[in-house]
Design an enzyme around this catalytic site. Structure first.
Site, mmCIF file in Angstrom:
data_model
loop_
_atom_site.group_PDB
_atom_site.id
_atom_site.type_symbol
_atom_site.label_atom_id
_atom_site.label_comp_id
_atom_site.label_asym_id
_atom_site.label_seq_id
_atom_site.Cartn_x
_atom_site.Cartn_y
_atom_site.Cartn_z
ATOM 1 N N PHE A 248 -2.730 -26.473 104.364
ATOM 2 C CA PHE A 248 -2.255 -27.294 103.238
ATOM 3 C C PHE A 248 -3.217 -28.431 102.933
ATOM 4 C CE2 PHE A 248 1.223 -24.672 104.127
ATOM 5 C CZ PHE A 248 1.918 -24.547 102.944
ATOM 6 N N ALA A 251 -7.644 -28.487 98.150
ATOM 7 C CA ALA A 251 -7.504 -29.230 96.897
ATOM 8 C C ALA A 251 -7.382 -28.245 95.732
ATOM 9 C CB ALA A 251 -8.716 -30.137 96.698
ATOM 10 N N GLY A 252 -6.631 -28.618 94.727
ATOM 11 C CA GLY A 252 -6.424 -27.717 93.593
ATOM 12 C C GLY A 252 -5.797 -28.436 92.422
ATOM 13 N N GLY A 256 2.828 -26.102 92.723
ATOM 14 C CA GLY A 256 3.891 -25.606 91.848
ATOM 15 C C GLY A 256 4.826 -24.752 92.667
ATOM 16 N N CYS A 259 9.755 -24.140 95.053
ATOM 17 C CA CYS A 259 10.294 -25.005 96.117
ATOM 18 C C CYS A 259 9.748 -26.431 96.101
ATOM 19 C CB CYS A 259 10.047 -24.366 97.478
ATOM 20 S SG CYS A 259 11.006 -22.862 97.702
#
Ligand SMILES: NC(=O)c1ccc[n+]([C@@H]2O[C@H](COP(=O)([O-])OP(=O)(O)OC[C@H]3O[C@@H](n4cnc5c(N)ncnc54)[C@H](O)[C@@H]3O)[C@@H](O)[C@H]2O)c1
Length: 452
Positions: A248, A251-252, A256, A259
């Site tokens: 996790f 980067a992006g 979305g 959940c």
């Protein structure tokens, strides 16, 4: 199992594979019809075989008759949706409570009513009150067994989870759930027994923590762009620290899915209502909203301020790879933004296009693969990191495109290779083309811009 969506269908099929007799009750006619005809109404790798095997073995049945589903059941799982309530961001519990009432009316004997859905603290108690009011004197327990599976690897996550959390308050309820999860005991899966409120909160805390990691690295990525650092190396440098962990930290364009957005918002509301505001989580919600909204303008800025009249190819629409789930996908605001500015859009996703159609503007072009989408495009945008996009040959892309600008919002390509192929390559948290270079990409003669 009440509800045959991503969680209910996977959980039902996996329990059946554990040897449990599962009756899955699904209210949506189209979903139920598909299941009865042996088709899987969602995309989840491996689920078709698992369902078929267990239906054939007689351990998994589908229906819409909740009374039949509940009759004689030792446990009833509620796995219906808990979307954000319009207007205030609280979890909408109307589906959960409607099921609780139906179950109360249908129960014939002692049953454990288990929430598998992600539900706010206090929901289990409320379900107990509802059942008690409808069937006073009936013997039952309520338990919370939140689900941590990830779409795209849901079966493996259910069958080999990091842990199972069970909130239950009687030995009898614990015994029923222990029996259901027996195969996981055999592989020494940690089973965390807690109170009901604790289990309910644990699910939100887990999702909020993961969402926080994503927002953290996204903000660090923006800083990297300003100071000339590389977010990949920063993520690796911190992720190798066992206290932090490498997951996790990609980067992006913002998180979305069905959940994280709704669960961070709901947890923020739970904290406010309880008089213990979670400022970090509230900030994650706003940081992520701003992140998603900033991607359209980022692309426009890279194209000299506007995409009007440009053909933009978009690769990937779902919120992540290996699912057809479009709920809260970052692609939605990005595409509407570019469309609103006057771009001509060519869209492709390996499995999400059927779900995406209803959410996208009229007039976009739906393509049959990545190279088809790239054909004649001035600009190419990668929005979901499907494996098949990683393997795209830069030269093949270049030959199809009319322009040379790529926005890789998932960092799936090698910057050096893309630059060597002659692309103006923009990615996240890494050195990007200088502002002076950022001009409209219609650098080739107009004739070459006609789709082949
Ligand atoms: N999708 C995930 O990855 C995931 C992971 C963990 C937890 N969760 C949680 O699990 C819950 C379900 O999520 P989902 O993604 O499976 O949702 P979903 O919308 O895919 O599935 C819910 C299903 O319940 C059905 N349903 C609604 N009311 C019903 C009723 N009265 N009787 C029978 N069926 C009914 C709907 O038709 C739908 O098919 C949510 O609370 C979600 O937050 C989801």
């Amino acid at each position: 199992m009440i509800g045959g969506g991503y969680v209910g269908l996977v959980s039902g099929a996996c329990f059946a594979a554990f040897g449990v007799n599962v009756r899955l009750v699904e209210a949506d006619r189209a979903r139920l019809a598909a299941l009865r005809e042996g088709r899987i109404p969602i995309y989840e790798p491996g689920l078709d075989d698992l369902v078929a095997e267990n239906v054939a073995a007689g351990r998994l049945q589908f229906g819409d008759d909740l009374e039949y589903g509940v009759d004689g059941a030792e446990a009833v799982f509620i796995a219906v949706g808990t979307p954000s309530r319009r207007g205030d961001g609280h979890a909408d519990l109307s589906f959960v409570y409607a099921v609780a009432e139906q179950v109360a009316r249908a129960m014939t004997d002692y049953t454990v009513i288990v929430t598998k859905s992600t539900v706010p603290v206090g929901t289990g108690r409320r379900i107990a009150e509802i059942v008690q009011a409808i069937r006073p004197g009936l013997d039952f327990d309520v338990a919370s067994n939140p689900e941590f599976l990830r779409e795209g690897s849901a079966i493996g996550d259910f069958m080999r989870p990091d842990r199972v959390v069970i909130g239950a308050e009687t030995d009898r309820a614990r015994a029923v759930l222990r029996t259901l999860y027996r195969p996981l005991y055999l592989i020494e899966t940690p089973i965390v027994f807690t109170g009901i409120e604790t289990a309910e909160l644990t699910k939100y805390a887990a999702n909020a923590f993961l969402a926080t990691k994503i927002s953290f690295i996204n903000e660090v990525a923006t800083l990297c762009e300003k100071v000339g650092a590389d977010v990949h190396d920063v993520a690796r440098g911190i992720g190798l620290d066992g206290r932090i962990g490498s997951k996790f930290l990609h980067a992006g364009p913002g998180f979305g899915g069905s959940c994280f957005p709704k669960d961070t918002l709901a947890l923020a509301r739970i904290g406010q209502d309880a008089g213990a505001p979670l400022r970090l989580v509230e900030t994650v919600v706003s940081v992520n909203d701003a992140r998603k909204a900033s991607m359209g303008p980022r692309i426009m800025a890279g194209c000299g301020g506007s995409v009007r009249g440009l053909t933009v190819a978009v690769l990937g629409l779902t919120f992540k790879p290996d699912t057809d789930d479009m709920r809260d996908a970052p692609s939605i605001p990005v595409i509407w933004h570019l469309f609103g500015d006057g771009a001509r859009l060519r869209l492709f996703d390996p499995v999400g296009m059927a779900q995406a159609r209803a959410m996208m503007p009229d007039g976009v072009v739906w393509c049959h693969d990545a190279l088809d989408a790239a054909t004649g495009a001035d600009v190419l945008v990668v929005l979901t990191e499907w494996k098949e996009f990683r393997a795209l040959d830069p030269e093949a892309l270049k030959a199809k495109m009319a322009g040379t600008t790529i926005f890789d919002l998932r960092n799936i390509f090698d910057p050096a290779a893309m630059r060597a192929a002659g692309f103006r390559y923009f990615s996240i948290g890494r050195p990007n083309p200088a502002p002076a270079e950022t001009q409209r990409s219609a650098s080739r003669p107009a004739a070459s811009r006609v789709p082949a």
